[in-house]
Design an enzyme around this catalytic site. Sequence first.
Site, PDB file in Angstrom:
ATOM      1  N   CYS A 101     -24.135 104.141 129.594  1.00  0.00           N
ATOM      2  CA  CYS A 101     -22.840 103.117 129.603  1.00  0.00           C
ATOM      3  C   CYS A 101     -22.944 102.644 128.156  1.00  0.00           C
ATOM      4  O   CYS A 101     -22.213 102.918 127.214  1.00  0.00           O
ATOM      5  CB  CYS A 101     -22.530 102.532 130.258  1.00  0.00           C
ATOM      6  SG  CYS A 101     -21.425 103.044 132.177  1.00  0.00           S
ATOM      7  N   HIS A 102     -23.990 101.776 128.085  1.00  0.00           N
ATOM      8  CA  HIS A 102     -24.267 100.880 127.118  1.00  0.00           C
ATOM      9  C   HIS A 102     -25.036 101.501 125.563  1.00  0.00           C
ATOM     10  O   HIS A 102     -24.840 100.534 124.319  1.00  0.00           O
ATOM     11  CB  HIS A 102     -24.747 100.162 127.611  1.00  0.00           C
ATOM     12  CG  HIS A 102     -24.671  98.885 128.779  1.00  0.00           C
ATOM     13  ND1 HIS A 102     -23.281  98.079 128.304  1.00  0.00           N
ATOM     14  CD2 HIS A 102     -24.536  99.265 130.029  1.00  0.00           C
ATOM     15  CE1 HIS A 102     -22.613  97.707 129.538  1.00  0.00           C
ATOM     16  NE2 HIS A 102     -23.950  98.246 130.320  1.00  0.00           N
TER      17      HIS A 102
ATOM     18  N   CYS B 213     -40.953  73.717 138.766  1.00  0.00           N
ATOM     19  CA  CYS B 213     -40.941  71.771 138.479  1.00  0.00           C
ATOM     20  C   CYS B 213     -40.299  70.868 139.067  1.00  0.00           C
ATOM     21  O   CYS B 213     -40.853  69.904 139.582  1.00  0.00           O
ATOM     22  CB  CYS B 213     -39.690  72.398 137.424  1.00  0.00           C
ATOM     23  SG  CYS B 213     -40.504  71.127 135.767  1.00  0.00           S
TER      24      CYS B 213
ATOM     25  N   CYS C 147     -37.980  63.426 132.751  1.00  0.00           N
ATOM     26  CA  CYS C 147     -39.678  63.878 131.433  1.00  0.00           C
ATOM     27  C   CYS C 147     -38.874  64.738 129.906  1.00  0.00           C
ATOM     28  O   CYS C 147     -39.810  64.307 129.323  1.00  0.00           O
ATOM     29  CB  CYS C 147     -40.341  64.744 132.935  1.00  0.00           C
ATOM     30  SG  CYS C 147     -40.968  64.481 133.322  1.00  0.00           S
TER      31      CYS C 147
ATOM     32  N   CYS D 264     -28.720 102.755 132.876  1.00  0.00           N
ATOM     33  CA  CYS D 264     -27.984 101.745 131.498  1.00  0.00           C
ATOM     34  C   CYS D 264     -27.621 102.384 130.874  1.00  0.00           C
ATOM     35  O   CYS D 264     -26.388 101.636 129.770  1.00  0.00           O
ATOM     36  CB  CYS D 264     -28.700 100.349 131.174  1.00  0.00           C
ATOM     37  SG  CYS D 264     -29.213  99.588 132.425  1.00  0.00           S
TER      38      CYS D 264
END
Lengths: 257, 106, 157
Positions: free
Chosen positions: A75-76, A218, A176, A72
Site C-alpha cells: 500500500c505505502h 523513569c 527534573c 506495508c
Amino acid sequence: MAFRLAFAAALLCAGIAVAQEIPPGERRSGTDFMSAETRAIQADDGSNPGMLWVLQGESLWKEPAGASRRSCASCHGEAATSMRDVAARYPAFDTASGAPVDLAGKIDQCRTTRQHAAGLPRESEELLGLSTYVGHQSRGLPIAPPDDPRLHAARAEGKRLFETRMGQLDLSCSSCHDANWRGRLGGSAVTQAHPTGYPIYRLEWQAVGSLQRRMRGCMVGVRAEPFAYGSAEFIALELYLAERAAGLALETPAVRP
Amino acid sequence: MSRTLVSVPKTAKVGEVIDIRAMIAHPMETGYRMGPNGQAIPRKIIRHFACEYDGEEVFSAEFHPAVSANPFVAFSTVATKSGALTFRWTDDDGKVETASAEIAVS
Amino acid sequence: MNVRETGLIGRRGLILAGGAGLLVLALPPARALARPSLQEAVNGFTGGKPVETGKVKLDVPPLVENGNAVGVTVAVESPMTAGDHVRRIALFNEKNPQADVAVFTLGPRTGRGRLSTRIRLATSQTLIAVAELSDGSYWSSSANVIVTLAACIEDLS
C-alpha cells in the site's frame, strides 16, 4: 544506594527550583548531553546498533503478512517517500478510534485492520523494528506536532501528567527535566527529556526500546506505578513531549547511555 | 532472520588498506544474569567471528561474554582483487550466520 | 539464617551491579572469586613468556557513561608483512566475572595491526591488551577505566 542518594539530592534541588518550561531557544536534544564516545556511536550508521533494528524493519516492511497477504509496501510503496516526516507528526488523531494514536499504535492498527494479521505487542522486536524503520525516514526533520483541535485535550492532559508529582519520591517529570536539566543524577546528565531519537538504542538496555519503555523506567525510578503500555496516559504524555520538543530534529535511531 | 550490518568500501586500489566494520544483532547473554523469576538465564553468545576475502581468512575473533551485545568489530584488510568479503558469526550452539559485501579493486 | 543471608547478599550484588548499569554481570560472590587474576590470564595467553611494554596502544575512554558498551581500540606498531606482523591481540580485564574479553587473529593480509570493538565492564577497573608478534614476542599496554553509576536502573520484571 548511590542512586537513592542521588535521587534524594535531586529531591532537594527540586524543592528549591521552581519548575519552569524550557524556553524554545534553550531546547537541546539528549545527544548534546552525551559523551563524545556515545555520540560517535550514534553518528556513524556502520557502528550505530540501532541500525540493526532499522534493517529488520526494512525487511518487515516488504514482507506480506496476515490474511490480506499484503505488506506495508503493497500500500505505502517506498518508505523513503511515503513515510518521510510521518514520525515527526505523531502522535496524531485517529478518526477510526476517535482518539489520539502514537506511531507504534498506528502501525499495530494497520497490521490488524489492513493486513488482517495478528497484532504486534508493544516492545516486540517486530513492532520496534517497524517503528524504528518508519522513524528513521524522518531523521533530520524537525518535530512538527499537528495543530489539530481534536488533540488539544489530550495534550493538555499530557502537560498535567508531566507536572504531576508521583511515586514515593514525589517527583514529577518536570521536577527534573524542566527545573534541573542542567544537573546530574549520580554520574548521569539529567537532560531535557526530548523524544528526538525514539525508538532509541539504549546502552543500558543493550537493545532498542520505545519512548514508553523509557518513561516506565523513569516512573519506576521515582517509585511510582508505571502506566500501562499503550495507555491513554502515555499517549497524552507523548503528545505533550512532542509539542515541548517542536522544532528539534529527529535522530532515529538515537543512541543513549 | 539474520540481522547483520557490514561496511566495506565499494571500490579500492590494489594494495590499499581498507577499513571494515561488522555488527550482528545478538543479545550476547552472559549466563550470569537472572530472570525475574530468579532463574539463571542460560549463556548464549557469539563465540567466533571471521572475515574471509580472496580465498583466505584475513581476520578473526574469539568472543567471551564481556563483548557487548550486538557485537561490533572494526578492522582492516589489504585490497587484493575484486570479489566478495564474507563474514561468519558462530554462536554457542554452533549456529552460523553470514553476510557478504562486494568490492571492486582496480 | 543462612538462607536469608545468602539472599541478602545476592540481592545486594544485584543492586550494586544494576547500579553500574550492568545486571548482566551480576553473579554470586563465590563464583566471582573463582576467576583468574589479570596476571594469570595474561600468562595463560603468552604461555608464561615475558611481556614487554610498548608497541601496543590501548585506547579506551578514561570515564564511561555505561559499562555495557565501552569502545576499545588497540593499535600495534607493525609493518604487517609476511615476515613481521601481529599474529594475535588479546584483551583482558581485572574485575569482570571472567578475565577474558576477546582474542583477535590477524596476519599480513589484515594490513594494519589495529582494531576496535565494544566491551562490557562490570565496574571501574584495569584493562590490558597483549599483542603476539610473528617473532614470538609479546607486548602490552594497559589502561584504567572509571565506570560511572547509572542513576536510574530499570526493573528486570
